[in-house]
Design a protein around this motif. Structure first.
Motif, PDB file in Angstrom:
ATOM      1  N   UNK A 125      37.106 -32.678 110.907  1.00  0.00           N
ATOM      2  CA  UNK A 125      38.109 -33.345 111.726  1.00  0.00           C
ATOM      3  C   UNK A 125      38.805 -32.311 112.610  1.00  0.00           C
ATOM      4  N   UNK A 126      39.057 -32.700 113.860  1.00  0.00           N
ATOM      5  CA  UNK A 126      39.667 -31.799 114.832  1.00  0.00           C
ATOM      6  C   UNK A 126      40.948 -32.396 115.376  1.00  0.00           C
ATOM      7  N   UNK A 127      41.963 -31.571 115.468  1.00  0.00           N
ATOM      8  CA  UNK A 127      43.255 -32.026 115.985  1.00  0.00           C
ATOM      9  C   UNK A 127      43.253 -31.974 117.511  1.00  0.00           C
ATOM     10  N   UNK A 132      48.803 -32.093 118.600  1.00  0.00           N
ATOM     11  CA  UNK A 132      49.123 -30.902 117.821  1.00  0.00           C
ATOM     12  C   UNK A 132      50.309 -30.152 118.428  1.00  0.00           C
ATOM     13  N   UNK A 133      50.338 -30.057 119.750  1.00  0.00           N
ATOM     14  CA  UNK A 133      51.459 -29.382 120.415  1.00  0.00           C
ATOM     15  C   UNK A 133      52.771 -30.103 120.145  1.00  0.00           C
ATOM     16  N   UNK A 134      52.747 -31.435 120.269  1.00  0.00           N
ATOM     17  CA  UNK A 134      53.961 -32.223 120.011  1.00  0.00           C
ATOM     18  C   UNK A 134      54.407 -32.074 118.564  1.00  0.00           C
ATOM     19  N   UNK A 183      43.948 -33.617 110.545  1.00  0.00           N
ATOM     20  CA  UNK A 183      44.034 -32.184 110.863  1.00  0.00           C
ATOM     21  C   UNK A 183      45.306 -31.810 111.618  1.00  0.00           C
ATOM     22  N   UNK A 184      45.863 -32.762 112.377  1.00  0.00           N
ATOM     23  CA  UNK A 184      47.133 -32.485 113.064  1.00  0.00           C
ATOM     24  C   UNK A 184      48.243 -32.234 112.057  1.00  0.00           C
ATOM     25  N   UNK A 199      37.144 -21.816 109.042  1.00  0.00           N
ATOM     26  CA  UNK A 199      38.231 -22.747 109.302  1.00  0.00           C
ATOM     27  C   UNK A 199      37.711 -24.104 109.753  1.00  0.00           C
ATOM     28  N   UNK A 200      36.438 -24.364 109.541  1.00  0.00           N
ATOM     29  CA  UNK A 200      35.893 -25.647 109.973  1.00  0.00           C
ATOM     30  C   UNK A 200      36.378 -26.777 109.077  1.00  0.00           C
ATOM     31  N   UNK A 201      36.218 -26.639 107.769  1.00  0.00           N
ATOM     32  CA  UNK A 201      36.638 -27.703 106.869  1.00  0.00           C
ATOM     33  C   UNK A 201      38.145 -27.634 106.638  1.00  0.00           C
ATOM     34  N   UNK A 202      38.684 -28.715 106.108  1.00  0.00           N
ATOM     35  CA  UNK A 202      40.138 -28.863 106.018  1.00  0.00           C
ATOM     36  C   UNK A 202      40.754 -27.992 104.924  1.00  0.00           C
TER      37      UNK A 202
END
Length: 415
Positions: A125-127, A132-134, A183-184, A199-202
């Protein structure tokens, strides 16, 4: 006899209150609650003292899944779900043993399978950057003493504000939200250690947010398994809160906020913090017996022991303890936990639950007491999404029980 009953019903097309209640699986008073909410219509037949109900209308109500069934013994609300089964000291996700899932797959892989029915090896999962910034800005604005759960609650609200499409409740949109929100939440937490090489997996991303200790493979394996095992656990209090929110058609971020709210308590998500502090006490004093004795003397339950759904071992704890046995730095905390269990067994037969296993992990890794609740919250987010998807497919606002008024009878004088 059943065939004769169906023939008789088809002829007259009317059911008594008792027959209607039996067909819906509810109490007779609940039938009248359906009438008051407009879900059923009643009619009083000439020469009859009771109301009758249209058989087809009753059957349609039953098919819509709008029953709020009290269970036979406890009288609690029952909701049909195809996600988790707890049976004979085992826990299953969609019929598959959760311990087996945790032994063979990563958290993201199991979450994706639970949502879609497809097992995709290597799922990550990707943020999204905007969310993510917020979330990071909101988390950074909190007081320095804020704990990780405070940060998670703020992060989910900030991520929602950054998503103008959050009100799209189609299945694809909800799943896209889930894949980005989890992820976020993790990456919005301030890092405590240098980034892991993988750092791929959570799991390694979460580890680096909970401790400055280096992440060895065996410890990461325990954390990843804990995330899998904690994805869901039937209708826990937080999951019921999520389904109520989803019944009102709240968007995914709002239903996660509802889950976080119910999670915040010593009897649910925060229970592992109590077990964490107890293990530290055992290690500091060098005696599980003294610590257990203090709890019993003060009339407090011993944290990390017993679960109402398991008469024996909590299978999640059993799986984690087996993995923790392979973590060298966890042996002291693991021995302390075993001392608590064996000491308490002299007083009453209670078994270790998942909170005690989480406490062994968090203590041995130098994590704060709230770390177990953080792991719990991140993991359970996937399960909450699965329950929300189920509830979005049901009739809106079906999770609306009737209150039993116990106040003064009207009319009362104006205060």
């Amino acid at each position: 006899m059943a065939d004769q009953d169906r023939s008789y019903d088809a002829t007259r097309q009317r059911l008594s209150t008792r027959e209607t209640a039996d067909r819906l699986g509810v109490k007779p008073e609940t039938v009248y609650a359906y009438v008051s909410r407009g879900q059923l219509t009643s009619r009083r037949e000439p020469g009859s003292r009771g109301s009758t109900f249209d058989a087809k209308e009753v059957d349609a109500l039953a098919r819509r899944g709008s029953r709020r069934e009290p269970s036979g013994a406890g009288g609690e609300l029952a909701v049909r779900t195809g996600i988790t089964l707890i049976d004979r000291d085992r826990c299953y996700f969609r019929g598959v043993d959760t311990a087996e899932l945790a032994a063979h797959y990563h958290y993201e892989e199991v979450a994706e399978w639970l949502w879609t029915g497809e097992l995709r090896r290597g799922t990550c999962f990707t943020a999204p950057q905007d969310a993510l910034t917020a979330a990071r800005r909101a988390v950074h604005s909190l007081p320095e003493h804020s704990g990780p759960m405070d940060r998670l609650r703020v992060a989910v609200i900030a991520a929602a504000a950054a998503d103008p499409l959050r009100f799209d409740l189609s299945e694809d949109a909800v799943l896209d939200t889930a894949r980005s929100l989890i992820p976020t939440l993790v990456e919005a937490l301030p890092p405590q250690s240098p980034k892991s090489s993988d750092m791929k997996s959570l799991a390694p991303r979460l580890w680096s947010r909970l401790t400055s200790a280096p992440a060895d493979a065996a410890s990461l394996r325990v954390l990843d398994a804990a995330l899998v095992l904690l994805i869901d656990h039937d209708l826990a209090a937080s999951t019921l809160a999520v389904r109520v929110a989803a019944s009102a058609r709240a968007h995914p971020y709002a239903i996660i906020s509802a889950g976080f709210g119910a999670l915040d308590g010593p009897l649910h998500g925060a229970a592992s913090a109590l077990a964490h502090r107890m293990l530290l006490d055992v290690l500091n004093r060098g005696s599980a017996a003294a610590v257990v004795a203090d709890h019993l003397r003060e009339g407090r339950r011993v944290p990390g022991l017993g679960h109402p759904l398991y008469p024996g071992d909590d299978p999640r704890a059993r799986a984690l303890f087996a993995l923790l046995a392979d973590v060298p730095q966890a042996q002291t905390a693991l021995q302390a936990a075993r001392g608590v269990v064996s000491t308490t067994a002299r007083h009453t037969e209670l078994y270790a639950n998942v909170d005690l296993a989480l406490a062994v992990l968090t203590v041995s890794a130098g994590m704060p007491p709230e770390a177990g609740e953080t792991v719990f919250a991140v993991a359970r987010t996937a399960g909450w999404i699965a329950h929300a998807l189920e509830e979005y497919g049901e009739r809106p606002l079906r999770m609306r029980p009737s209150g039993q008024y116990s106040g003064p009878r009207p009319p009362q004088p104006l205060p």
